[in-house]
Design a protein around this motif. Structure first.
Motif, PDB file in Angstrom:
ATOM      1  N   MET A   1       1.085  -1.118  -0.041  1.00  0.00           N
ATOM      2  CA  MET A   1      -0.218   0.096  -0.292  1.00  0.00           C
ATOM      3  C   MET A   1       0.566   1.274  -0.068  1.00  0.00           C
ATOM      4  O   MET A   1       1.914   1.135   0.699  1.00  0.00           O
ATOM      5  N   SER A   2       0.668   2.168  -0.622  1.00  0.00           N
ATOM      6  CA  SER A   2       1.348   3.620  -0.489  1.00  0.00           C
ATOM      7  C   SER A   2       0.562   4.404  -0.283  1.00  0.00           C
ATOM      8  O   SER A   2      -0.812   3.967   0.445  1.00  0.00           O
ATOM      9  N   SER A   3       1.180   5.603   0.272  1.00  0.00           N
ATOM     10  CA  SER A   3       0.787   6.582   1.476  1.00  0.00           C
ATOM     11  C   SER A   3      -0.304   7.119   1.272  1.00  0.00           C
ATOM     12  O   SER A   3      -1.162   7.332   0.958  1.00  0.00           O
ATOM     13  N   THR A   4       0.078   7.644  -0.129  1.00  0.00           N
ATOM     14  CA  THR A   4      -0.934   7.455  -1.522  1.00  0.00           C
ATOM     15  C   THR A   4      -2.107   7.584  -0.984  1.00  0.00           C
ATOM     16  O   THR A   4      -3.189   7.823  -1.769  1.00  0.00           O
ATOM     17  N   ASP A   5      -2.807   5.835  -0.630  1.00  0.00           N
ATOM     18  CA  ASP A   5      -3.646   4.566  -0.825  1.00  0.00           C
ATOM     19  C   ASP A   5      -4.830   4.935   0.137  1.00  0.00           C
ATOM     20  O   ASP A   5      -5.398   4.995  -0.108  1.00  0.00           O
ATOM     21  N   LEU A   6      -4.172   5.942   0.490  1.00  0.00           N
ATOM     22  CA  LEU A   6      -5.391   6.082   2.723  1.00  0.00           C
ATOM     23  C   LEU A   6      -6.064   8.430   2.451  1.00  0.00           C
ATOM     24  O   LEU A   6      -5.312   8.529   2.041  1.00  0.00           O
ATOM     25  N   PRO A   7      -7.035   8.211   2.175  1.00  0.00           N
ATOM     26  CA  PRO A   7      -7.421   9.228   2.294  1.00  0.00           C
ATOM     27  C   PRO A   7      -7.136  10.469   2.682  1.00  0.00           C
ATOM     28  O   PRO A   7      -6.974   9.658   4.004  1.00  0.00           O
ATOM     29  N   PRO A   8      -7.253  11.341   3.030  1.00  0.00           N
ATOM     30  CA  PRO A   8      -6.624  12.341   4.085  1.00  0.00           C
ATOM     31  C   PRO A   8      -7.948  12.374   4.878  1.00  0.00           C
ATOM     32  O   PRO A   8      -8.932  12.250   4.837  1.00  0.00           O
ATOM     33  N   SER A   9      -7.513  12.830   6.315  1.00  0.00           N
ATOM     34  CA  SER A   9      -8.275  12.300   7.312  1.00  0.00           C
ATOM     35  C   SER A   9      -7.306  13.774   8.478  1.00  0.00           C
ATOM     36  O   SER A   9      -6.091  14.231   8.895  1.00  0.00           O
ATOM     37  N   LYS A  10      -8.438  14.275   9.755  1.00  0.00           N
ATOM     38  CA  LYS A  10      -8.239  15.269   9.898  1.00  0.00           C
ATOM     39  C   LYS A  10      -7.466  14.295  10.826  1.00  0.00           C
ATOM     40  O   LYS A  10      -6.056  15.684  11.759  1.00  0.00           O
ATOM     41  N   LEU A  11      -6.855  13.196  11.383  1.00  0.00           N
ATOM     42  CA  LEU A  11      -5.946  12.161  12.413  1.00  0.00           C
ATOM     43  C   LEU A  11      -4.753  12.596  11.769  1.00  0.00           C
ATOM     44  O   LEU A  11      -3.981  12.431  12.594  1.00  0.00           O
ATOM     45  N   GLY A  12      -3.805  13.326  10.566  1.00  0.00           N
ATOM     46  CA  GLY A  12      -3.176  13.178  10.012  1.00  0.00           C
ATOM     47  C   GLY A  12      -2.832  14.565  10.004  1.00  0.00           C
ATOM     48  O   GLY A  12      -1.487  15.459   9.265  1.00  0.00           O
ATOM     49  N   THR A  13      -3.538  15.964  10.804  1.00  0.00           N
ATOM     50  CA  THR A  13      -3.183  17.292  10.747  1.00  0.00           C
ATOM     51  C   THR A  13      -2.808  17.637  11.783  1.00  0.00           C
ATOM     52  O   THR A  13      -2.962  17.471  12.858  1.00  0.00           O
ATOM     53  N   LYS A  14      -2.216  18.768  12.157  1.00  0.00           N
ATOM     54  CA  LYS A  14      -1.481  18.915  13.356  1.00  0.00           C
ATOM     55  C   LYS A  14      -2.358  20.067  14.300  1.00  0.00           C
ATOM     56  O   LYS A  14      -2.593  19.624  15.729  1.00  0.00           O
ATOM     57  N   GLY A  15      -2.996  20.249  13.784  1.00  0.00           N
ATOM     58  CA  GLY A  15      -4.171  20.937  14.736  1.00  0.00           C
ATOM     59  C   GLY A  15      -5.076  19.729  15.205  1.00  0.00           C
ATOM     60  O   GLY A  15      -5.389  20.501  16.644  1.00  0.00           O
ATOM     61  N   HIS A  16      -5.629  18.699  14.659  1.00  0.00           N
ATOM     62  CA  HIS A  16      -5.906  17.893  15.427  1.00  0.00           C
ATOM     63  C   HIS A  16      -5.677  17.715  16.835  1.00  0.00           C
ATOM     64  O   HIS A  16      -5.658  17.050  17.719  1.00  0.00           O
ATOM     65  N   TRP A  17      -4.143  17.154  16.100  1.00  0.00           N
ATOM     66  CA  TRP A  17      -3.291  16.747  17.773  1.00  0.00           C
ATOM     67  C   TRP A  17      -3.105  18.117  18.375  1.00  0.00           C
ATOM     68  O   TRP A  17      -2.784  18.043  19.743  1.00  0.00           O
ATOM     69  N   ASP A  18      -2.874  19.007  18.089  1.00  0.00           N
ATOM     70  CA  ASP A  18      -2.902  20.273  18.651  1.00  0.00           C
ATOM     71  C   ASP A  18      -4.401  20.414  20.210  1.00  0.00           C
ATOM     72  O   ASP A  18      -3.971  20.380  20.919  1.00  0.00           O
ATOM     73  N   GLU A  19      -5.207  19.690  19.242  1.00  0.00           N
ATOM     74  CA  GLU A  19      -6.495  20.011  19.942  1.00  0.00           C
ATOM     75  C   GLU A  19      -6.984  19.172  21.033  1.00  0.00           C
ATOM     76  O   GLU A  19      -7.015  18.810  22.286  1.00  0.00           O
ATOM     77  N   VAL A  20      -6.208  17.737  20.869  1.00  0.00           N
ATOM     78  CA  VAL A  20      -6.975  16.322  21.729  1.00  0.00           C
ATOM     79  C   VAL A  20      -5.524  16.809  22.580  1.00  0.00           C
ATOM     80  O   VAL A  20      -5.841  16.675  24.238  1.00  0.00           O
ATOM     81  N   TYR A  21      -4.164  17.403  22.774  1.00  0.00           N
ATOM     82  CA  TYR A  21      -3.235  17.184  23.413  1.00  0.00           C
ATOM     83  C   TYR A  21      -3.787  18.524  24.971  1.00  0.00           C
ATOM     84  O   TYR A  21      -3.630  18.393  25.866  1.00  0.00           O
ATOM     85  N   SER A  22      -4.518  19.749  23.864  1.00  0.00           N
ATOM     86  CA  SER A  22      -4.798  20.478  24.309  1.00  0.00           C
ATOM     87  C   SER A  22      -5.666  20.428  25.884  1.00  0.00           C
ATOM     88  O   SER A  22      -5.962  21.247  26.844  1.00  0.00           O
ATOM     89  N   SER A  23      -6.427  19.303  25.038  1.00  0.00           N
ATOM     90  CA  SER A  23      -7.321  18.962  25.808  1.00  0.00           C
ATOM     91  C   SER A  23      -7.116  17.843  27.159  1.00  0.00           C
ATOM     92  O   SER A  23      -7.595  18.103  27.987  1.00  0.00           O
ATOM     93  N   GLU A  24      -6.452  16.999  26.725  1.00  0.00           N
ATOM     94  CA  GLU A  24      -5.437  16.231  27.635  1.00  0.00           C
ATOM     95  C   GLU A  24      -4.091  17.042  28.383  1.00  0.00           C
ATOM     96  O   GLU A  24      -4.916  16.484  29.951  1.00  0.00           O
TER      97      GLU A  24
END
Length: 254
Positions: A1-24
């Motif tokens: 599988m190429s990484s390009t076979d995976l559709p983009p997701s918010k899980l691949g964004t820094k903004g998502h993880w910043d939000e997750v860890y700010s909350s945690e």
């Protein structure tokens, strides 16, 4: 599988993880909740068991976790007897680093709360605050070197005896392509290869890639890595096909 076979997701964004860890981070400050253990405690135990079988605690190895999040894997390695002052966890989310540091300080101040009276475990966790955590965009930045570390002979890049990834490659593989059409995950294996010391190991656990796909991504001339071993996971069957929920594969630097 190429990484390009995976559709983009918010899980691949820094903004998502910043939000997750700010909350945690806020939750830890308020109620002491250390946050989610990515892939569950079983994945941590399996990776630590593999480490104990393949990477001796003495002489103390230099250990790097890429995408360390709340630091749970490094804390488990510390508890297992690895030297905390030779461990580093990096994450591109500043709040993830703050959370891991806060948890480390808590464990060091009151290790018996986690150790249930076990003196040996208590002593190990007492050193948790000596683990280094740093904000670092692994795809762009050089990892900070710990005191006494070796560097590549032709550069100042720190090289590690043992490098870990638990879900980080998965998240990067869900990121958008750059302006040139290149997926960020396509450059990740080479970045890993350059920070593994010759003779050292890279251990990765993934939920998006199979064992064979990980081998194809990481065991090649560009990375300098070769397949070493795998961690077994329970299998499942569906529609006449069998597979695993997770794949854990170890590689060694030539």
């Amino acid at each position: 599988m190429s990484s390009t076979d995976l559709p983009p997701s918010k899980l691949g964004t820094k903004g998502h993880w910043d939000e997750v860890y700010s909350s945690e981070l806020a939750n830890f400050a308020e109620i002491g909740d250390e946050g989610e253990v990515w892939f569950g405690e079983d994945s941590v135990e399996k990776m630590v068991d593999w480490a104990l079988e393949n990477v001796p605690t003495e002489p103390a190895p230099y250990i790097l976790e890429v995408g360390a999040g709340n630091g749970n894997l490094l804390f488990a390695l510390c508890e297992a007897g690895y030297a905390p002052d030779r461990m580093c966890g990096i994450d591109y989310s500043a709040d993830a680093v703050k959370l891991a540091q806060a948890i480390a300080q808590s464990k060091a101040a009151a290790p018996t709360a986690d150790a249930a009276g076990d003196e040996e475990t208590s002593a190990s966790l007492a050193g948790a605050d000596r683990i280094s955590f740093a904000a670092c965009d692994f795809l762009q930045d050089d990892v900070p070197r710990l005191p006494g570390m070796d560097a590549e002979s032709d550069s100042d890049i720190a090289v590690w005896d043992f490098v870990l990834d638990k879900g980080t490659f998965d998240a990067i593989a869900l990121a958008e392509k750059d302006e040139s059409g290149r997926a960020p995950a396509d450059g990740y294996p080479a970045r890993i290869g350059r920070v593994v010391k010759p003779g050292g190991y890279f251990l990765i656990t993934s939920c998006n890639f199979t064992e064979e796909e990980l081998k194809a991504k990481f065991a090649n001339e560009e990375t300098g890595l070769t397949y070493h071993s795998r961690i077994a996971w329970p299998t499942f069957s569906f529609g006449g096909q069998s597979g695993n929920v997770y794949s854990s594969v170890a590689f060694q630097k030539a």
